[in-house]
Motif scaffolding. Structure first.
Motif, PDB file in Angstrom:
ATOM      1  N   CYS A   1       0.815  -1.215   0.000  1.00 26.90           N
ATOM      2  CA  CYS A   1       0.000   0.000   0.000  1.00 26.90           C
ATOM      3  C   CYS A   1       0.851   1.270   0.000  1.00 26.90           C
ATOM      4  N   GLU A   2       1.819   1.342   0.882  1.00 23.28           N
ATOM      5  CA  GLU A   2       2.630   2.556   1.014  1.00 23.28           C
ATOM      6  C   GLU A   2       3.373   2.882  -0.284  1.00 23.28           C
ATOM      7  N   SER A   3       4.016   1.913  -0.857  1.00 24.31           N
ATOM      8  CA  SER A   3       4.750   2.136  -2.104  1.00 24.31           C
ATOM      9  C   SER A   3       3.814   2.544  -3.235  1.00 24.31           C
ATOM     10  N   SER A   4       2.671   1.906  -3.303  1.00 21.03           N
ATOM     11  CA  SER A   4       1.688   2.213  -4.342  1.00 21.03           C
ATOM     12  C   SER A   4       1.167   3.638  -4.194  1.00 21.03           C
ATOM     13  N   ILE A   5       0.936   4.078  -2.965  1.00 14.73           N
ATOM     14  CA  ILE A   5       0.463   5.440  -2.719  1.00 14.73           C
ATOM     15  C   ILE A   5       1.484   6.455  -3.230  1.00 14.73           C
ATOM     16  N   PHE A   6       2.743   6.227  -2.913  1.00 15.21           N
ATOM     17  CA  PHE A   6       3.771   7.157  -3.375  1.00 15.21           C
ATOM     18  C   PHE A   6       3.946   7.097  -4.894  1.00 15.21           C
ATOM     19  N   SER A   7       3.810   5.911  -5.475  1.00 15.37           N
ATOM     20  CA  SER A   7       3.895   5.784  -6.936  1.00 15.37           C
ATOM     21  C   SER A   7       2.745   6.507  -7.627  1.00 15.37           C
ATOM     22  N   LEU A   8       1.549   6.387  -7.074  1.00 19.72           N
ATOM     23  CA  LEU A   8       0.396   7.101  -7.634  1.00 19.72           C
ATOM     24  C   LEU A   8       0.609   8.609  -7.547  1.00 19.72           C
ATOM     25  N   ARG A   9       1.138   9.063  -6.426  1.00 13.83           N
ATOM     26  CA  ARG A   9       1.364  10.506  -6.237  1.00 13.83           C
ATOM     27  C   ARG A   9       2.378  11.040  -7.250  1.00 13.83           C
ATOM     28  N   LYS A  10       3.370  10.240  -7.600  1.00 11.93           N
ATOM     29  CA  LYS A  10       4.393  10.659  -8.568  1.00 11.93           C
ATOM     30  C   LYS A  10       3.824  10.847  -9.969  1.00 11.93           C
TER      31      LYS A  10
ATOM     32  N   GLU B   1     -15.295  14.508 -15.919  1.00 12.68           N
ATOM     33  CA  GLU B   1     -15.308  13.364 -15.008  1.00 12.68           C
ATOM     34  C   GLU B   1     -13.886  12.998 -14.588  1.00 12.68           C
ATOM     35  N   LEU B   2     -12.974  12.945 -15.552  1.00 11.57           N
ATOM     36  CA  LEU B   2     -11.587  12.611 -15.245  1.00 11.57           C
ATOM     37  C   LEU B   2     -10.974  13.662 -14.324  1.00 11.57           C
ATOM     38  N   ASP B   3     -11.263  14.922 -14.584  1.00 15.43           N
ATOM     39  CA  ASP B   3     -10.710  15.993 -13.752  1.00 15.43           C
ATOM     40  C   ASP B   3     -11.209  15.883 -12.307  1.00 15.43           C
ATOM     41  N   GLU B   4     -12.473  15.569 -12.148  1.00 14.50           N
ATOM     42  CA  GLU B   4     -13.019  15.403 -10.797  1.00 14.50           C
ATOM     43  C   GLU B   4     -12.349  14.233 -10.083  1.00 14.50           C
ATOM     44  N   LEU B   5     -12.189  13.119 -10.793  1.00 18.03           N
ATOM     45  CA  LEU B   5     -11.528  11.954 -10.212  1.00 18.03           C
ATOM     46  C   LEU B   5     -10.056  12.253  -9.905  1.00 18.03           C
ATOM     47  N   ARG B   6      -9.416  12.987 -10.782  1.00 18.74           N
ATOM     48  CA  ARG B   6      -8.004  13.354 -10.604  1.00 18.74           C
ATOM     49  C   ARG B   6      -7.834  14.160  -9.304  1.00 18.74           C
ATOM     50  N   HIS B   7      -8.729  15.132  -9.087  1.00 23.88           N
ATOM     51  CA  HIS B   7      -8.657  15.950  -7.875  1.00 23.88           C
ATOM     52  C   HIS B   7      -8.995  15.133  -6.627  1.00 23.88           C
ATOM     53  N   THR B   8      -9.985  14.260  -6.737  1.00 22.45           N
ATOM     54  CA  THR B   8     -10.354  13.401  -5.607  1.00 22.45           C
ATOM     55  C   THR B   8      -9.181  12.517  -5.204  1.00 22.45           C
ATOM     56  N   LEU B   9      -8.557  11.880  -6.186  1.00 24.94           N
ATOM     57  CA  LEU B   9      -7.424  11.000  -5.889  1.00 24.94           C
ATOM     58  C   LEU B   9      -6.277  11.783  -5.263  1.00 24.94           C
ATOM     59  N   TYR B  10      -5.989  12.956  -5.790  1.00 24.45           N
ATOM     60  CA  TYR B  10      -4.898  13.760  -5.241  1.00 24.45           C
ATOM     61  C   TYR B  10      -5.142  14.053  -3.762  1.00 24.45           C
ATOM     62  N   LYS B  11      -6.357  14.442  -3.422  1.00 25.83           N
ATOM     63  CA  LYS B  11      -6.698  14.734  -2.022  1.00 25.83           C
ATOM     64  C   LYS B  11      -6.557  13.475  -1.159  1.00 25.83           C
ATOM     65  N   GLN B  12      -7.035  12.347  -1.683  1.00 27.53           N
ATOM     66  CA  GLN B  12      -6.930  11.094  -0.943  1.00 27.53           C
ATOM     67  C   GLN B  12      -5.467  10.714  -0.709  1.00 27.53           C
ATOM     68  N   LEU B  13      -4.652  10.854  -1.739  1.00 30.69           N
ATOM     69  CA  LEU B  13      -3.233  10.520  -1.616  1.00 30.69           C
ATOM     70  C   LEU B  13      -2.531  11.464  -0.645  1.00 30.69           C
ATOM     71  N   ASP B  14      -2.857  12.748  -0.736  1.00 34.50           N
ATOM     72  CA  ASP B  14      -2.259  13.734   0.162  1.00 34.50           C
ATOM     73  C   ASP B  14      -2.582  13.392   1.618  1.00 34.50           C
ATOM     74  N   ARG B  15      -3.845  13.045   1.874  1.00 37.58           N
ATOM     75  CA  ARG B  15      -4.258  12.654   3.221  1.00 37.58           C
ATOM     76  C   ARG B  15      -3.512  11.403   3.685  1.00 37.58           C
ATOM     77  N   ALA B  16      -3.416  10.418   2.795  1.00 30.12           N
ATOM     78  CA  ALA B  16      -2.748   9.159   3.140  1.00 30.12           C
ATOM     79  C   ALA B  16      -1.260   9.389   3.425  1.00 30.12           C
ATOM     80  N   ILE B  17      -0.621  10.201   2.620  1.00 32.08           N
ATOM     81  CA  ILE B  17       0.805  10.483   2.818  1.00 32.08           C
ATOM     82  C   ILE B  17       1.020  11.228   4.136  1.00 32.08           C
ATOM     83  N   ASN B  18       0.147  12.172   4.437  1.00 35.75           N
ATOM     84  CA  ASN B  18       0.258  12.883   5.714  1.00 35.75           C
ATOM     85  C   ASN B  18       0.077  11.935   6.895  1.00 35.75           C
TER      86      ASN B  18
END
Length: 100
Positions: A39-48, A74-91
């Motif tokens: 999970c951790e590696s995948s989260i950082f890979s997605l963020r990159k 739709e893609l833009d909304e998902l892109r922003h949602t994922l970014y927020k989720q990843l940011d939260r997870a990384i924090n």
């Protein structure tokens, strides 16, 4: 956290695949499945995927040179949602490891 990210990643892969972005779709499918094993590696890979030229941020879905408005929205909304989720997870990861 992981399940939310995985759902968003799957949704992104589906939008990309449905609009002839197979290479990007496969990238998201791969990283989505890796969330279960590392999970951790995948989260950082997605963020990159968000940084630099030719990044996930630069994708514009189109057909015959004409941008697909609804699909891009739709893609833009998902892109922003994922970014927020990843940011939260990384924090959360940084906090749990006492990193700055």
């Amino acid at each position: 956290m992981k399940d939310e990210i995985k759902k968003t990643v799957i949704d992104i892969a589906n939008v990309l695949s449905s609009n002839d972005e197979e290479s990007w779709a496969k990238t998201f499918e791969k990283l989505g499945s890796e969330l279960d094993s590392d999970c951790e590696s995948s989260i950082f890979s997605l963020r990159k995927l968000y940084g630099g030229m030719g990044s996930f941020n630069d994708i514009i879905l189109h057909k015959d040179g004409i941008p697909l408005i609804r699909e891009n929205d739709e893609l833009d909304e998902l892109r922003h949602t994922l970014y927020k989720q990843l940011d939260r997870a990384i924090n959360l990861l940084k906090t749990s490891k006492n990193l700055p």
